[in-house]
Write an enzyme that holds these catalytic residues in place. Structure first.
Site, mmCIF file in Angstrom:
data_model
loop_
_atom_site.group_PDB
_atom_site.id
_atom_site.type_symbol
_atom_site.label_atom_id
_atom_site.label_comp_id
_atom_site.label_asym_id
_atom_site.label_seq_id
_atom_site.Cartn_x
_atom_site.Cartn_y
_atom_site.Cartn_z
ATOM 1 N N CYS A 2 4.142 -7.169 -15.699
ATOM 2 C CA CYS A 2 4.941 -6.856 -16.875
ATOM 3 C C CYS A 2 4.233 -7.878 -18.117
ATOM 4 O O CYS A 2 3.707 -8.970 -17.635
ATOM 5 C CB CYS A 2 6.249 -7.352 -16.890
ATOM 6 N N ARG A 27 -1.281 -5.867 -17.268
ATOM 7 C CA ARG A 27 -0.300 -6.572 -16.546
ATOM 8 C C ARG A 27 0.743 -5.627 -16.109
ATOM 9 O O ARG A 27 1.851 -6.023 -15.241
ATOM 10 C CB ARG A 27 0.439 -7.440 -17.354
ATOM 11 N N TRP A 73 5.808 -3.293 -15.297
ATOM 12 C CA TRP A 73 5.296 -2.990 -13.739
ATOM 13 C C TRP A 73 6.668 -2.986 -12.741
ATOM 14 O O TRP A 73 7.119 -4.202 -12.769
ATOM 15 C CB TRP A 73 4.249 -3.924 -13.427
ATOM 16 N N ASN A 99 9.887 -10.616 -17.985
ATOM 17 C CA ASN A 99 8.683 -10.570 -17.005
ATOM 18 C C ASN A 99 9.101 -11.321 -15.707
ATOM 19 O O ASN A 99 9.451 -12.745 -16.203
ATOM 20 C CB ASN A 99 7.202 -10.908 -17.408
ATOM 21 N N GLY A 100 9.246 -10.865 -14.675
ATOM 22 C CA GLY A 100 9.497 -11.746 -13.629
ATOM 23 C C GLY A 100 10.925 -10.896 -12.730
ATOM 24 O O GLY A 100 11.179 -9.815 -12.990
ATOM 25 N N GLU A 474 -14.636 -8.019 0.423
ATOM 26 C CA GLU A 474 -14.671 -7.706 -1.172
ATOM 27 C C GLU A 474 -14.966 -6.442 -1.612
ATOM 28 O O GLU A 474 -14.395 -5.747 -2.556
ATOM 29 C CB GLU A 474 -15.426 -8.812 -1.974
ATOM 30 N N LYS A 478 -12.592 -3.529 -3.553
ATOM 31 C CA LYS A 478 -13.141 -3.010 -4.724
ATOM 32 C C LYS A 478 -12.713 -1.323 -4.566
ATOM 33 O O LYS A 478 -12.258 -0.680 -5.312
ATOM 34 C CB LYS A 478 -14.587 -3.221 -5.304
ATOM 35 N N GLU A 481 -9.112 -0.275 -4.070
ATOM 36 C CA GLU A 481 -8.189 -0.394 -4.893
ATOM 37 C C GLU A 481 -8.264 0.533 -6.195
ATOM 38 O O GLU A 481 -7.254 0.770 -6.961
ATOM 39 C CB GLU A 481 -8.007 -1.796 -5.474
ATOM 40 N N HIS A 497 -15.778 -3.984 19.115
ATOM 41 C CA HIS A 497 -14.637 -4.552 19.986
ATOM 42 C C HIS A 497 -13.460 -3.424 19.292
ATOM 43 O O HIS A 497 -12.164 -3.869 19.433
ATOM 44 C CB HIS A 497 -14.417 -5.810 19.546
ATOM 45 N N LYS A 595 -2.587 -6.912 -12.886
ATOM 46 C CA LYS A 595 -3.136 -8.184 -13.084
ATOM 47 C C LYS A 595 -2.142 -9.193 -13.237
ATOM 48 O O LYS A 595 -1.256 -9.016 -13.498
ATOM 49 C CB LYS A 595 -4.286 -8.327 -14.290
#
Ligand code: F6R
Length: 600
Positions: A2, A27, A73, A99-100, A474, A478, A481, A497, A595
């Site tokens: 948010c 965000r 968000w 936000n939160g 990594e 990428k 996502e 394995h 983010k």
């Protein structure tokens, strides 16, 4: 998660708020809304992307010189018009963006319902304007009512509040969610992040936990929420420019930021030597060293683990922040380095808080000046990647790796471990930005074509050894996502394995063949998957020897093994980007992600 913005001044507020919201869209982007005050409260909000909502609801035309805005968000309540912010009190005189998470919202909601308040949304936020209204009804001022309400909220929150009764001010409240105040000439800006206001000002005040601020065009008054005591704070000047937060001719921020990596590394390698030395001494003075981080920052920490072990013989325990509380053993002889580009990741802040509570010393490596992590750390270190706008981390990863490699060389020197190699490594590291530029230019067209061929893939496996292992983690992150293709990175030695059973005719396997002692073993692993029919794409140090054995070879110029992540990550990032674009998806704003993950 948010984004919130606010403005008070003499210009029309709406275009400024809208522009700032667009810059904060990374965000959160499932719904958005704005409120301005012009004789009455004007509120427009809806589900969807800001640009669409702005067109449909004519957000830029909202009247008034003061207002606030929100990009969401979702946490409590699905993305919908009614759950979108701003939220109003029952009398429709107070508007709040948040936000939160308000953890005690259901208790507060019950209390307010018992006082006759009704609720329209499923959000935790709606209790806030009504709680403020409850105190206003007792004859208190807006400021006092906000303070009383904030004292009763539990959880993490950044709030912005306006009221028609006091139409000259925006009130801001901060507890565990970031909030920055920007100072202009006769105008004041408010936002969750600095890039939202760079166009207007570089003079900022960072609100701290447990503080609130009253913003009027000429003045900002900061107070403690609990005591009401005034807080004096000098503004700081940020050295980011407005252009840094623009796409600068690239179609997406993701591509721009991948291409900015040489500069991010170059600037980070110029970080003050004294700061690095302090960090090196900080780690050496401890009996046990933990690095804590999430996501991409965790992968950078893993690269550092290899470098510190190999160059400086310093063992480091690298932990995912959200798991740290379960197994971290802490005391006053423990050093914790928190690695977080945003400096706002709730899981990392929580890990640091628990480390501090146990008496451990904390250092941080972050990209954002004044972020929350800096206020919790005994030692603050910065990367210099510039603002990263895309949700996916790219250039901040490169900057973190560069910083930590330099740290490893410094530590090796301090411990007398690297001998004459030290100067050679330092010189080679300095040249890497130029080599990165070469790699970018060379592999971009090749990877673009390859991405086209991988569009129909359902799974992509990545294998690597040594520093190649964090690299494939990594790379897989990428890919999954932004492309939404299932992707898994693993140490090549682990294939046998279990995962080898997944490899069949045509399964794409990306083999990351970094230089060093493990290279030969990697070549055997390539043969192993090839024998099961895999379609092998090798990203290899030189790689002429592999040409006959693989379906596609992306050749990377030779470099020191421990530095290779800075080169090898480039084709992996570009591959994720081009597959995403090929699928018609937006790489800057992947679904369900945001983010600055400010919730645990
Ligand atoms: C992935 C990504 C995330 C972040 C993670 C930690 O592309 O961006 O995995 O790396 O949320 O963020 P910071 O570094 O801000 O703590």
């Amino acid at each position: 998660m948010c984004g919130i913005v606010g403005y008070v001044g003499s210009r029309p507020a709406a275009p400024i708020l809208l522009e700032a919201l667009k810059r904060l869209e990374y965000r959160g982007y499932d719904s958005a809304g704005m409120a301005t005050v012009f004789q009455k409260l004007v509120v427009r909000k809806d589900r969807g992307r800001i640009a669409d909502i702005a067109r449909r609801l004519k957000l830029a035309e909202m009247p008034g010189n003061l207002g606030l805005g929100h990009t969401r968000w979702a946490t409590h309540g699905e993305p919908s018009r009614v759950n979108a912010h701003p939220h109003l009190d029952n009398s429709k005189k107070i508007a709040v963006v948040h936000n939160g998470i308000i953890e005690n919202y259901s208790e507060l909601r019950k209390f307010l319902q018992s006082q006759g308040y009704r609720f329209a949304s499923e959000t935790d936020t709606e209790v806030v304007p009504n709680l403020i209204s409850y105190f206003l009804r007792q004859g208190k001022s807006l400021e006092r009512s906000v303070r009383e309400a904030a004292r009763r909220l539990k959880g993490s929150f950044a709030l912005a509040i306006v009221s028609v009764e006091e139409p000259d001010r925006v009130i801001a409240v901060r507890q565990d969610s970031p909030l920055i105040i920007g100072l202009g000439n006769g105008e004041v800006f408010l936002a969750s992040d600095i890039p939202a206001m760079l166009q207007h000002t570089k003079r900022v005040l960072v609100l701290e936990n447990g503080e609130m601020a009253v913003l009027t065009p000429e003045r900002v008054v900061i107070k403690k929420i609990n005591s009401g005591a005034a807080v004096e704070r000098e503004p700081m000047t940020v050295n980011w420019t407005a252009e840094m937060a623009e796409k600068g001719g690239y179609p997406h921020f993701t591509l721009k930021e991948i291409h900015q990596q040489p500069e991010a590394v170059r600037d980070t390698l110029l970080a003050p030597e004294e700061e690095l030395k302090k960090l090196a001494r900080f780690l050496l003075g401890a009996r046990r060293v933990y690095f804590v981080a999430c996501g991409t920052s965790y992968h950078a920490a893993l690269v550092a683990k290899y470098a510190l072990a190999k160059l400086a013989e310093l063992p480091v325990e690298v932990m995912i922040s959200s798991e740290f509380g379960e197994v971290g053993s802490l005391d006053d002889k423990t050093a914790v380095l928190a690695i977080t580009q945003s400096g706002e990741t709730a899981d990392t802040l929580k890990a640091v808080a628990s480390a501090k509570a146990a008496g451990a010393k904390v250092a941080c490596l972050t990209n954002v000046v004044g972020s929350s992590i800096t206020r919790m750390s005994d030692l603050i270190c910065y990367t210099y990647a510039g603002p990263e706008i895309s949700v996916v981390a790219t250039k901040t990863f490169a900057a973190q790796v560069a910083y930590l490699l330099r740290l490893a060389i410094n530590l090796a020197k301090l411990r007398g471990r690297s001998g004459s190699k030290h100067n050679k490594l330092t010189a080679e590291l300095k040249e890497l930005p130029d080599v990165m530029r070469e790699v970018l230019a060379k592999v971009d067209p090749q990877v673009k074509k390859l991405a086209g061929r991988l569009l129909p893939a359902n799974d992509i496996y990545l294998i690597g050894r040594g520093v190649g292992y964090p690299l494939v983690l990594e790379g897989a992150l990428k890919i999954k996502e932004i492309t939404y293709i299932h992707s898994e990175g693993m140490p090549a030695g682990e294939l046998k394995h279990g995962t080898l059973a997944q490899i069949e005719e045509g399964t794409p396997v990306i083999a990351v063949v970094t230089p060093g002692e493990m290279r030969l073993k990697m070549v055997s692993n390539v043969e192993e998957v090839k024998a099961r029919g895999a379609r092998v794409i090798a990203i290899a140090d030189n790689g002429k020897d592999l040409r006959e054995h693989v379906d596609e070879l992306i050749s990377i110029p030779h470099t020191e093994e421990l530095f290779s992540p800075l080169l090898f990550i480039i084709p992996l990032q570009l591959l994720a980007y081009y597959i995403t674009v090929g699928k018609g998806q937006d790489p800057d704003r992947p679904r369900s992600l945001a983010k600055s993950v400010t919730v645990e």
